[in-house]
Motif scaffolding. Structure first.
Motif, PDB file in Angstrom:
ATOM      1  N   ALA A  53       0.822  -1.207   0.000  1.00 51.14           N
ATOM      2  CA  ALA A  53       0.000   0.000   0.000  1.00 51.14           C
ATOM      3  C   ALA A  53       0.855   1.256   0.000  1.00 51.14           C
ATOM      4  O   ALA A  53       0.442   2.290  -0.501  1.00 51.14           O
ATOM      5  CB  ALA A  53      -0.927   0.000   1.217  1.00 51.14           C
ATOM      6  N   GLY A  54       2.061   1.188   0.563  1.00 54.48           N
ATOM      7  CA  GLY A  54       2.878   2.397   0.658  1.00 54.48           C
ATOM      8  C   GLY A  54       3.839   2.570  -0.488  1.00 54.48           C
ATOM      9  O   GLY A  54       3.629   3.379  -1.397  1.00 54.48           O
ATOM     10  N   ILE A  55       4.917   1.753  -0.472  1.00 52.62           N
ATOM     11  CA  ILE A  55       6.020   1.975  -1.409  1.00 52.62           C
ATOM     12  C   ILE A  55       5.594   1.746  -2.855  1.00 52.62           C
ATOM     13  O   ILE A  55       5.905   2.555  -3.731  1.00 52.62           O
ATOM     14  CB  ILE A  55       7.199   1.053  -1.033  1.00 52.62           C
ATOM     15  CG1 ILE A  55       7.842   1.540   0.255  1.00 52.62           C
ATOM     16  CG2 ILE A  55       8.224   1.004  -2.133  1.00 52.62           C
ATOM     17  CD1 ILE A  55       8.523   2.858   0.123  1.00 52.62           C
ATOM     18  N   SER A  56       4.841   0.652  -3.120  1.00 54.81           N
ATOM     19  CA  SER A  56       4.475   0.385  -4.521  1.00 54.81           C
ATOM     20  C   SER A  56       3.665   1.534  -5.081  1.00 54.81           C
ATOM     21  O   SER A  56       3.868   1.956  -6.221  1.00 54.81           O
ATOM     22  CB  SER A  56       3.655  -0.886  -4.631  1.00 54.81           C
ATOM     23  OG  SER A  56       4.200  -1.888  -3.862  1.00 54.81           O
ATOM     24  N   THR A  57       2.709   2.052  -4.268  1.00 58.66           N
ATOM     25  CA  THR A  57       1.881   3.149  -4.750  1.00 58.66           C
ATOM     26  C   THR A  57       2.741   4.360  -5.098  1.00 58.66           C
ATOM     27  O   THR A  57       2.565   4.974  -6.160  1.00 58.66           O
ATOM     28  CB  THR A  57       0.851   3.526  -3.670  1.00 58.66           C
ATOM     29  OG1 THR A  57       0.234   2.335  -3.202  1.00 58.66           O
ATOM     30  CG2 THR A  57      -0.184   4.449  -4.227  1.00 58.66           C
ATOM     31  N   VAL A  58       3.698   4.670  -4.226  1.00 59.42           N
ATOM     32  CA  VAL A  58       4.559   5.828  -4.487  1.00 59.42           C
ATOM     33  C   VAL A  58       5.388   5.609  -5.745  1.00 59.42           C
ATOM     34  O   VAL A  58       5.529   6.512  -6.580  1.00 59.42           O
ATOM     35  CB  VAL A  58       5.457   6.086  -3.261  1.00 59.42           C
ATOM     36  CG1 VAL A  58       6.512   7.108  -3.597  1.00 59.42           C
ATOM     37  CG2 VAL A  58       4.634   6.562  -2.097  1.00 59.42           C
ATOM     38  N   LEU A  59       5.909   4.364  -5.903  1.00 61.75           N
ATOM     39  CA  LEU A  59       6.721   4.099  -7.100  1.00 61.75           C
ATOM     40  C   LEU A  59       5.866   4.147  -8.363  1.00 61.75           C
ATOM     41  O   LEU A  59       6.310   4.649  -9.401  1.00 61.75           O
ATOM     42  CB  LEU A  59       7.414   2.744  -6.975  1.00 61.75           C
ATOM     43  CG  LEU A  59       8.587   2.703  -5.996  1.00 61.75           C
ATOM     44  CD1 LEU A  59       9.225   1.335  -6.000  1.00 61.75           C
ATOM     45  CD2 LEU A  59       9.621   3.747  -6.347  1.00 61.75           C
ATOM     46  N   PHE A  60       4.624   3.632  -8.276  1.00 64.65           N
ATOM     47  CA  PHE A  60       3.721   3.721  -9.430  1.00 64.65           C
ATOM     48  C   PHE A  60       3.471   5.184  -9.783  1.00 64.65           C
ATOM     49  O   PHE A  60       3.480   5.566 -10.959  1.00 64.65           O
ATOM     50  CB  PHE A  60       2.386   3.043  -9.115  1.00 64.65           C
ATOM     51  CG  PHE A  60       2.375   1.571  -9.373  1.00 64.65           C
ATOM     52  CD1 PHE A  60       2.839   1.068 -10.573  1.00 64.65           C
ATOM     53  CD2 PHE A  60       1.892   0.692  -8.430  1.00 64.65           C
ATOM     54  CE1 PHE A  60       2.830  -0.288 -10.827  1.00 64.65           C
ATOM     55  CE2 PHE A  60       1.885  -0.666  -8.665  1.00 64.65           C
ATOM     56  CZ  PHE A  60       2.357  -1.150  -9.861  1.00 64.65           C
ATOM     57  N   LEU A  61       3.241   6.005  -8.749  1.00 61.60           N
ATOM     58  CA  LEU A  61       2.985   7.430  -9.013  1.00 61.60           C
ATOM     59  C   LEU A  61       4.209   8.076  -9.640  1.00 61.60           C
ATOM     60  O   LEU A  61       4.090   8.902 -10.553  1.00 61.60           O
ATOM     61  CB  LEU A  61       2.609   8.146  -7.715  1.00 61.60           C
ATOM     62  CG  LEU A  61       1.228   7.809  -7.170  1.00 61.60           C
ATOM     63  CD1 LEU A  61       0.967   8.572  -5.893  1.00 61.60           C
ATOM     64  CD2 LEU A  61       0.162   8.130  -8.193  1.00 61.60           C
ATOM     65  N   GLY A  62       5.406   7.683  -9.155  1.00 56.03           N
ATOM     66  CA  GLY A  62       6.627   8.212  -9.752  1.00 56.03           C
ATOM     67  C   GLY A  62       6.728   7.849 -11.222  1.00 56.03           C
ATOM     68  O   GLY A  62       7.156   8.657 -12.055  1.00 56.03           O
TER      69      GLY A  62
ATOM     70  N   PHE B 131      14.823   7.798  -5.290  1.00 55.90           N
ATOM     71  CA  PHE B 131      15.628   8.896  -5.839  1.00 55.90           C
ATOM     72  C   PHE B 131      15.720   8.788  -7.357  1.00 55.90           C
ATOM     73  O   PHE B 131      15.615   9.787  -8.069  1.00 55.90           O
ATOM     74  CB  PHE B 131      17.040   8.880  -5.248  1.00 55.90           C
ATOM     75  CG  PHE B 131      17.125   9.533  -3.910  1.00 55.90           C
ATOM     76  CD1 PHE B 131      16.015  10.064  -3.304  1.00 55.90           C
ATOM     77  CD2 PHE B 131      18.341   9.624  -3.247  1.00 55.90           C
ATOM     78  CE1 PHE B 131      16.081  10.661  -2.065  1.00 55.90           C
ATOM     79  CE2 PHE B 131      18.430  10.222  -2.010  1.00 55.90           C
ATOM     80  CZ  PHE B 131      17.301  10.736  -1.419  1.00 55.90           C
ATOM     81  N   ILE B 132      15.925   7.549  -7.833  1.00 56.33           N
ATOM     82  CA  ILE B 132      16.063   7.371  -9.285  1.00 56.33           C
ATOM     83  C   ILE B 132      14.769   7.767  -9.977  1.00 56.33           C
ATOM     84  O   ILE B 132      14.774   8.506 -10.965  1.00 56.33           O
ATOM     85  CB  ILE B 132      16.439   5.912  -9.595  1.00 56.33           C
ATOM     86  CG1 ILE B 132      17.871   5.645  -9.148  1.00 56.33           C
ATOM     87  CG2 ILE B 132      16.301   5.633 -11.078  1.00 56.33           C
ATOM     88  CD1 ILE B 132      18.254   4.208  -9.216  1.00 56.33           C
ATOM     89  N   PHE B 133      13.624   7.294  -9.428  1.00 55.86           N
ATOM     90  CA  PHE B 133      12.355   7.611 -10.078  1.00 55.86           C
ATOM     91  C   PHE B 133      12.054   9.097  -9.995  1.00 55.86           C
ATOM     92  O   PHE B 133      11.593   9.705 -10.961  1.00 55.86           O
ATOM     93  CB  PHE B 133      11.211   6.816  -9.437  1.00 55.86           C
ATOM     94  CG  PHE B 133      11.016   5.481 -10.062  1.00 55.86           C
ATOM     95  CD1 PHE B 133      10.249   5.344 -11.202  1.00 55.86           C
ATOM     96  CD2 PHE B 133      11.620   4.367  -9.526  1.00 55.86           C
ATOM     97  CE1 PHE B 133      10.088   4.121 -11.789  1.00 55.86           C
ATOM     98  CE2 PHE B 133      11.454   3.139 -10.110  1.00 55.86           C
ATOM     99  CZ  PHE B 133      10.680   3.015 -11.235  1.00 55.86           C
ATOM    100  N   ALA B 134      12.292   9.691  -8.822  1.00 53.18           N
ATOM    101  CA  ALA B 134      11.942  11.101  -8.652  1.00 53.18           C
ATOM    102  C   ALA B 134      12.938  12.015  -9.367  1.00 53.18           C
ATOM    103  O   ALA B 134      12.591  13.149  -9.675  1.00 53.18           O
ATOM    104  CB  ALA B 134      11.894  11.447  -7.163  1.00 53.18           C
TER     105      ALA B 134
END
Lengths: 183, 140
Positions: A53-62, B131-134
């Motif tokens: 719920a946390g990291i994957s969502t943030v990475l998807f948004l990135g 960091f890489i993605f952002a």
């Protein structure tokens, strides 16, 4: 709880806006975490809530910030679109068939409860001296596996760094304008 | 996001709590739920939040990429090092019982050390991934 999961999954597939899909997948992970808590698997629930719920969502948004946020509409119907449906349907049928002769959930005589699990549960407090059996199994009895998992995490991070990370020492070479003239 | 005073203040208030909770999960993992992996994720989430609010540039000053890479590999080295230490003390690879005079004590010590290795690797992996993605440029 399971019905909520199915409904959320259907909405994820339905949503054309990828931002909505990502948010719904976060909700899906949180629901799965709740399900794990209900099954008394707090360690797994913890991981699912933090990573799913946390990291994957943030990475998807990135990733969404880098690509378009709208799904491209599917083209007109073609006969070959039936193939993925058939593959998924066949896999589903196989999985259902395989689950038919599995022991009932919570059956104390199931094979998985008769192998090493009772020994871990009875002896780990005396042998390892810590009260969380999950930790003692992960870190001590199955220490090799966990070492492998950490190396997997390292390898994954290295892979992403090499693929899309930009090292300062080696700037990405720019294509020279006169090279294209040669072709 | 420089102009959002509320977000900045709340982030500054939350950061110590998140990092402290990560350390609690790290060192309390053998008694309650959690352990190195979850602690690493939470520690990484703290940095992700900081990066979202204050930008990649200032976050990179807190965690420079070189240091991140060192910690990333260092965690695996701690883990494997505990295994090798067991070998040198006359046990099998990753057998913690020989680490201390009392086998049970040695197990506890070994588990805490390898959880530390897991936590540092996972935290560094998550921070450097974010960091890489952002830090990517937006395609035009």
């Amino acid at each position: 709880m399971l019905a909520f999961l199915v409904v959320t999954a259907l909405f994820v597939v339905q949503a054309r806006n990828l931002f909505v899909s990502v948010m719904l997948m976060g909700i899906f992970s949180l629901l799965v975490a709740g399900l794990f808590v209900e099954l008394d698997a707090v360690d797994v629930a913890f991981t699912e809530a933090a990573v799913g719920a946390g990291i994957s969502t943030v990475l998807f948004l990135g990733t969404l910030a880098l690509v378009a946020a709208k799904e491209r509409p599917a083209g007109p119907w073609k006969p070959r679109m039936v193939l993925p449906f058939l593959v998924v349907g066949a896999t589903f049928a196989l999985l259902v068939y395989g689950s038919l002769d599995m022991p009932r959930y919570g059956d104390p005589n199931a094979p998985i409860h008769g192998h090493v699990a009772p020994r871990y549960l009875e002896q780990s407090e005396r042998e390892i001296g810590i009260s969380n059996v999950v930790t003692s199994v992960l870190a001590s009895y199955r220490g090799y596996d966990t070492l492998g998992e950490v190396i997997v995490v390292l390898t994954a991070a290295l892979g992403v760094m090499l693929l899309i990370g930009r090292g300062r020492r080696f700037p990405r070479p720019r294509p020279r304008p006169n090279e294209t003239d040669l072709e | 996001m420089n102009q959002h005073a509320v977000l900045r203040v709340v982030t500054k208030l939350l950061m110590p709590a998140i990092l402290l909770f990560a350390l609690y999960v790290q060192f309390h993992g053998e008694l309650g739920p959690g352990g190195g992996f979850q602690a690493g994720v939470i520690f990484g989430v703290g940095f992700v939040l900081y990066t979202l609010i204050f930008g990649v540039r200032s976050a990179r000053q807190v965690a420079p990429p070189g240091a991140l890479r060192t910690v990333l590999g260092g965690g695996v080295l701690i883990y494997a090092g505990v295994g090798v230490a067991g070998l040198l003390l006359g046990g099998n690879f990753l057998n913690y019982s020989v680490l201390s005079h009392d086998p049970v004590h040695g197990q506890e010590l070994g588990i805490q050390l390898i959880e530390l290795g897991v936590g540092t690797t996972v935290a560094a992996a998550i921070i450097s991934l974010f960091f890489i993605f952002a830090g990517q440029d937006r395609p035009e």
